[in-house]
Design a protein around this motif. Structure first.
Motif, PDB file in Angstrom:
ATOM      1  N   LEU A   1       0.817  -1.210   0.000  1.00  0.00           N
ATOM      2  CA  LEU A   1       0.000   0.000   0.000  1.00  0.00           C
ATOM      3  C   LEU A   1       0.854   1.266   0.000  1.00  0.00           C
ATOM      4  N   LEU A   2       2.030   1.203   0.600  1.00  0.00           N
ATOM      5  CA  LEU A   2       2.920   2.361   0.519  1.00  0.00           C
ATOM      6  C   LEU A   2       3.390   2.562  -0.921  1.00  0.00           C
ATOM      7  N   GLY A   3       3.620   1.463  -1.625  1.00  0.00           N
ATOM      8  CA  GLY A   3       3.988   1.543  -3.039  1.00  0.00           C
ATOM      9  C   GLY A   3       2.872   2.153  -3.868  1.00  0.00           C
ATOM     10  N   PHE A   4       1.628   1.762  -3.554  1.00  0.00           N
ATOM     11  CA  PHE A   4       0.477   2.340  -4.252  1.00  0.00           C
ATOM     12  C   PHE A   4       0.435   3.852  -4.057  1.00  0.00           C
TER      13      PHE A   4
ATOM     14  N   SER B   1       2.871   5.834  -3.297  1.00  0.00           N
ATOM     15  CA  SER B   1       4.001   6.431  -4.002  1.00  0.00           C
ATOM     16  C   SER B   1       3.738   6.521  -5.504  1.00  0.00           C
ATOM     17  N   GLU B   2       3.261   5.427  -6.082  1.00  0.00           N
ATOM     18  CA  GLU B   2       3.012   5.394  -7.528  1.00  0.00           C
ATOM     19  C   GLU B   2       1.894   6.338  -7.950  1.00  0.00           C
ATOM     20  N   CYS B   3       0.892   6.492  -7.124  1.00  0.00           N
ATOM     21  CA  CYS B   3      -0.285   7.289  -7.487  1.00  0.00           C
ATOM     22  C   CYS B   3      -0.290   8.663  -6.829  1.00  0.00           C
ATOM     23  N   TYR B   4       0.822   9.052  -6.261  1.00  0.00           N
ATOM     24  CA  TYR B   4       0.889  10.309  -5.510  1.00  0.00           C
ATOM     25  C   TYR B   4       0.412  11.501  -6.335  1.00  0.00           C
ATOM     26  N   ASP B   5       0.774  11.560  -7.596  1.00  0.00           N
ATOM     27  CA  ASP B   5       0.384  12.708  -8.426  1.00  0.00           C
ATOM     28  C   ASP B   5      -1.125  12.893  -8.457  1.00  0.00           C
ATOM     29  N   LEU B   6      -1.869  11.791  -8.428  1.00  0.00           N
ATOM     30  CA  LEU B   6      -3.331  11.877  -8.396  1.00  0.00           C
ATOM     31  C   LEU B   6      -3.870  12.018  -6.975  1.00  0.00           C
TER      32      LEU B   6
ATOM     33  N   ALA C   1      -7.545   9.294  -0.024  1.00  0.00           N
ATOM     34  CA  ALA C   1      -6.473   8.326  -0.272  1.00  0.00           C
ATOM     35  C   ALA C   1      -6.716   7.055   0.532  1.00  0.00           C
ATOM     36  N   LEU C   2      -7.173   7.201   1.776  1.00  0.00           N
ATOM     37  CA  LEU C   2      -7.489   6.028   2.593  1.00  0.00           C
ATOM     38  C   LEU C   2      -8.638   5.241   1.972  1.00  0.00           C
ATOM     39  N   GLU C   3      -9.619   5.915   1.441  1.00  0.00           N
ATOM     40  CA  GLU C   3     -10.728   5.224   0.776  1.00  0.00           C
ATOM     41  C   GLU C   3     -10.226   4.433  -0.430  1.00  0.00           C
ATOM     42  N   ASP C   4      -9.278   4.975  -1.175  1.00  0.00           N
ATOM     43  CA  ASP C   4      -8.688   4.239  -2.299  1.00  0.00           C
ATOM     44  C   ASP C   4      -7.944   3.004  -1.800  1.00  0.00           C
ATOM     45  N   VAL C   5      -7.215   3.141  -0.699  1.00  0.00           N
ATOM     46  CA  VAL C   5      -6.504   2.007  -0.100  1.00  0.00           C
ATOM     47  C   VAL C   5      -7.509   0.928   0.313  1.00  0.00           C
TER      48      VAL C   5
END
Length: 73
Positions: free
Chosen positions: A39-42, A44-49, A58-62
């Motif tokens: 989830l930390l990778g997610f 990091s990868e999606c930070y721009d959005l 962001a927690l809801e996406d997780v």
């Protein structure tokens, strides 16, 4: 660290803490879930959005990622 890396680390910390509190888990239990599902990778990868919305979003996406993998938190 550059400004973006600091922003990513900040978001990762806040989302982790919000998840730990919402899911009523110890830090180690929450860390196990974050590690197992990268989830930390997610974040990091999606930070721009993710950074244009709230930490709650962001927690809801997780949580959506976890649901899609059959994990109930």
């Amino acid at each position: 660290m550059n400004k973006t890396q600091i922003g990513i680390a900040d978001m990762q910390c806040w989302v982790f803490r919000k998840a730990q509190k919402k899911w009523n888990m110890s830090p180690s239990e929450c860390a196990d879930i974050f590690k197992k599902y990268d989830l930390l990778g997610f974040i990091s990868e999606c930070y721009d959005l993710l950074h244009v919305s709230s930490y709650q979003c962001a927690l809801e996406d997780v949580e959506e990622i976890l649901r899609s993998k059959g994990v109930a938190v």
